[in-house]
Structures are given as C-alpha cells and as structure tokens.
Design a protein around this motif. Structure first.
Motif, PDB file in Angstrom:
ATOM      1  N   PHE A  69     -51.607  -9.379   8.754  1.00  0.00           N
ATOM      2  CA  PHE A  69     -51.148  -8.000   8.610  1.00  0.00           C
ATOM      3  C   PHE A  69     -51.141  -7.556   7.146  1.00  0.00           C
ATOM      4  O   PHE A  69     -51.273  -6.365   6.855  1.00  0.00           O
ATOM      5  N   PHE A  70     -50.978  -8.494   6.218  1.00  0.00           N
ATOM      6  CA  PHE A  70     -51.137  -8.151   4.807  1.00  0.00           C
ATOM      7  C   PHE A  70     -52.576  -7.724   4.535  1.00  0.00           C
ATOM      8  O   PHE A  70     -52.836  -6.767   3.792  1.00  0.00           O
ATOM      9  N   ALA A  91     -56.903  -1.290   4.810  1.00  0.00           N
ATOM     10  CA  ALA A  91     -56.740   0.123   5.135  1.00  0.00           C
ATOM     11  C   ALA A  91     -56.067   0.916   4.020  1.00  0.00           C
ATOM     12  O   ALA A  91     -55.780   2.108   4.193  1.00  0.00           O
ATOM     13  N   SER A  92     -55.782   0.261   2.897  1.00  0.00           N
ATOM     14  CA  SER A  92     -55.122   0.913   1.750  1.00  0.00           C
ATOM     15  C   SER A  92     -53.787   1.523   2.150  1.00  0.00           C
ATOM     16  O   SER A  92     -53.453   2.645   1.750  1.00  0.00           O
ATOM     17  N   ILE A  93     -53.011   0.784   2.961  1.00  0.00           N
ATOM     18  CA  ILE A  93     -51.706   1.286   3.407  1.00  0.00           C
ATOM     19  C   ILE A  93     -50.640   0.930   2.373  1.00  0.00           C
ATOM     20  O   ILE A  93     -50.016   1.809   1.790  1.00  0.00           O
ATOM     21  N   GLY A  94     -50.427  -0.356   2.145  1.00  0.00           N
ATOM     22  CA  GLY A  94     -49.499  -0.801   1.117  1.00  0.00           C
ATOM     23  C   GLY A  94     -48.076  -0.325   1.302  1.00  0.00           C
ATOM     24  O   GLY A  94     -47.617   0.585   0.611  1.00  0.00           O
ATOM     25  N   LEU A 140     -58.619 -11.891  -4.419  1.00  0.00           N
ATOM     26  CA  LEU A 140     -58.946 -11.636  -3.012  1.00  0.00           C
ATOM     27  C   LEU A 140     -58.722 -10.174  -2.649  1.00  0.00           C
ATOM     28  O   LEU A 140     -59.509  -9.570  -1.918  1.00  0.00           O
ATOM     29  N   VAL A 141     -57.627  -9.582  -3.156  1.00  0.00           N
ATOM     30  CA  VAL A 141     -57.349  -8.170  -2.897  1.00  0.00           C
ATOM     31  C   VAL A 141     -58.462  -7.299  -3.472  1.00  0.00           C
ATOM     32  O   VAL A 141     -58.894  -6.325  -2.853  1.00  0.00           O
ATOM     33  N   THR A 142     -58.930  -7.649  -4.667  1.00  0.00           N
ATOM     34  CA  THR A 142     -60.033  -6.905  -5.275  1.00  0.00           C
ATOM     35  C   THR A 142     -61.279  -6.990  -4.404  1.00  0.00           C
ATOM     36  O   THR A 142     -61.954  -5.979  -4.143  1.00  0.00           O
ATOM     37  N   LEU A 143     -61.589  -8.216  -3.953  1.00  0.00           N
ATOM     38  CA  LEU A 143     -62.762  -8.403  -3.092  1.00  0.00           C
ATOM     39  C   LEU A 143     -62.608  -7.646  -1.775  1.00  0.00           C
ATOM     40  O   LEU A 143     -63.550  -7.006  -1.289  1.00  0.00           O
ATOM     41  N   GLU A 144     -61.398  -7.684  -1.207  1.00  0.00           N
ATOM     42  CA  GLU A 144     -61.177  -7.005   0.076  1.00  0.00           C
ATOM     43  C   GLU A 144     -61.249  -5.489  -0.079  1.00  0.00           C
ATOM     44  O   GLU A 144     -61.723  -4.788   0.818  1.00  0.00           O
ATOM     45  N   SER A 180     -63.641  -3.136   1.987  1.00  0.00           N
ATOM     46  CA  SER A 180     -63.141  -2.016   2.783  1.00  0.00           C
ATOM     47  C   SER A 180     -63.876  -0.731   2.453  1.00  0.00           C
ATOM     48  O   SER A 180     -64.175   0.076   3.340  1.00  0.00           O
ATOM     49  N   LEU A 181     -64.190  -0.502   1.162  1.00  0.00           N
ATOM     50  CA  LEU A 181     -64.942   0.695   0.773  1.00  0.00           C
ATOM     51  C   LEU A 181     -66.305   0.713   1.445  1.00  0.00           C
ATOM     52  O   LEU A 181     -66.748   1.743   1.981  1.00  0.00           O
TER      53      LEU A 181
END
Length: 296
Positions: free
Chosen positions: A87-88, A94-97, A111-115, A119-120
């Motif tokens: 879920f993280f 989805a850029s919810i945060g 990993l967040v940068t890659l994800e 996502s884009l």
C-alpha cells in the motif's frame, strides 16, 4: 517443435460464412496478442480495465518486494510487512502520499524515485491509449441487407441502399464498389481478383439520410452476363467501402459492407421509403429500408 508452431501461425484459414469468404479470427481483439497496441485498442472496455488493473497490481507487487529488501526502508509504522509495503507502493505510484508512511533510507528514496518515473510512464501510456479509444471514430452507416438487379431505364442495374444512422452530415462522402471473384489464368493459376464497379454517382458533398447506389450493367461491367450460378461458382462478393468526414467530430470515418452472391436478387426493386405526409412535408420511413418488391 518450435518450427511447427511458427508454421501454424503462418497459416490463415479462410472460411465461407453465409456466402462471404472471411478470415477466421480476423479483425478480432484476441488476434492481436502479439501486437499489444492494437490489442489495447480493440479489446472490450471491461478487458481494457482488467489489463490496467492487473498491470497496476503487478507493478505495486514488484515494488513491495523491493521495499521489503530493506527492513528500515519505510518509516512511520512499527511493523512493516508485505501489505504495508504494497500500500505504500500504491500511494507512491498514484502520488497520493497520506503522510503516515514515508521513505526512511537512501535505498527507499532511490526506489521512490524509480517508482515515480515508472508511474509517469505508465499513466502517460494508459491515458494516451484511453484517449485513442474514445477519440476513435466509428461510423454508424447502415447498408441494405440485399442488393437488387433489375431494369432501370431499360438497362440492367445493380442497386443497394445506405443510410446515415446518426442523422448528422457526412461531408465529401465517397463510395467505392468492387466485385471480388476467383479467376483462373490461361496457365491454370487461380487468383482472387478485384474489379471496380463504376457507379452512376460515387461522391456526395453531403450525405445526411439515405443514398441509393447504382451501377449500370452494360458490356463494360464485370457483372455483364453473370447469373447466380456463375457468381456462386466464382465465389463472387461485392465489397462496398464508404469514406467521408464526420461533421461533428471533424474526423475521417470509414464503413464497409459485403454482399455475397446469395444477397443479390434479380427482378425486384426496393420499396420507396420517402412519402408525402398530409401536412405537405416529406418523410423518410426506415421501417421499409431493407424491403423489396417484385418488378411489375
């Protein structure tokens, strides 16, 4: 074994269905599994949504396992398991945060940068394909179920009708009609040939309601002297192609129809669909669009 499967894919089956020669499995969404773009454009909407959902779940699952490789990657919660990582990943993709869970190490931030880059690209592709599906023009053009051959002004004439079901204008409409038959050359080689049938009128600046298409069967016509038995022996089909510009969306539309030899009827004419009302206005009655009546 690989060679055999490759050869099987190279064989296309042609089947006679209701007098029309058709490619088995042709122009169906499931025939595009090796062509993903066409698959996504032709698959039904429920299938499109299912594929998007599966891709989203698969991508989040992959990133969830990657986050689990570092036990300290995600901060904000005491116990981080697969569901928390999944879920993280959903929130990141989805850029919810929501602000509860957050990356807590350099590895997690990478990993967040890659994800975020993934996502884009994913949403750009999905948005583009969804727009292409919505923007794809579809013609609502109706063709008469049969075509007739009868005397018109003393000359045998092939006729069929077409109508614009949307009731808007189709600009610069153009019709092309072809006779498809099996021909055998002098050397004994069989070939499927196309012969153009010249029309009395093949263009219309504005196609709004109905259009009766006519081809004069004189000595220059490929249909000259042909009877029903001859057409069936040659697997004759009449291919109709209509193109034009939809005035509403200002896009090109295409429509086609096929008449088998069994759909060609002799010595009958179409029932008139235009009549005068008691109020002095003309009316077009589509209830009789496909009906024919014997020549008297």
């Amino acid at each position: 074994m690989r060679v055999k499967r490759k050869l099987d894919r190279s064989i296309i089956k042609l089947e006679q269905r209701e007098g029309v020669l058709q490619v088995v499995g042709g122009n169906s969404w499931y025939s595009y599994f090796r062509d993903p773009y066409h698959l996504m454009l032709t698959i039904p909407w429920i299938g499109f949504a299912a594929i998007v959902a599966l891709l989203n779940i698969l991508l989040n699952t992959v990133f969830a396992f990657l986050y689990l490789l570092d036990s300290n990657a995600i901060g904000g919660m005491n116990n981080i398991g697969f569901l928390e990582s999944f879920f993280f990943s959903v929130q990141t993709l989805a850029s919810i945060g929501y602000g509860v869970m957050h990356p807590d190490t350099l590895y997690a931030n990478l990993l967040v940068t890659l994800e975020s880059i993934a996502s884009l690209m994913l949403f750009a592709v999905i948005t583009g394909i969804a727009f292409a599906r919505f923007a794809k023009s579809s013609a609502r053009v109706m063709f008469s179920r049969v075509a007739t051959i009868h005397q018109y002004n003393g000359i045998p004439t092939l006729m069929f009708r077409t109508a614009n079901e949307r009731r808007n204008n189709i600009l610069e409409a153009k019709l092309s009609v072809y006779l498809m038959i099996d021909e055998i050359s002098a050397e004994g080689h069989m070939m499927r040939r196309l012969h153009e049938l010249k029309l009395v009128r093949n263009q219309s600046p504005v196609f709004l309601l109905s259009w009766t298409v006519m081809h004069i069967i004189d000595e220059s016509s490929p249909l000259f002297g042909m009877e029903t038995a001859t057409m069936e022996r040659l697997h004759a089909q009449i291919l109709v192609s209509l193109t034009g510009i939809d005035e509403t969306i200002e896009g090109t539309l295409h429509a086609r129809h096929m008449y088998a030899s069994r759909n060609l009827i002799f010595d009958r004419r179409f029932v008139d669909v235009i009549h005068m009302g008691n109020d002095g206005h003309r009316y077009l009655d589509y209830r009789h669009f496909h009906e024919t009546t014997p020549i008297t």
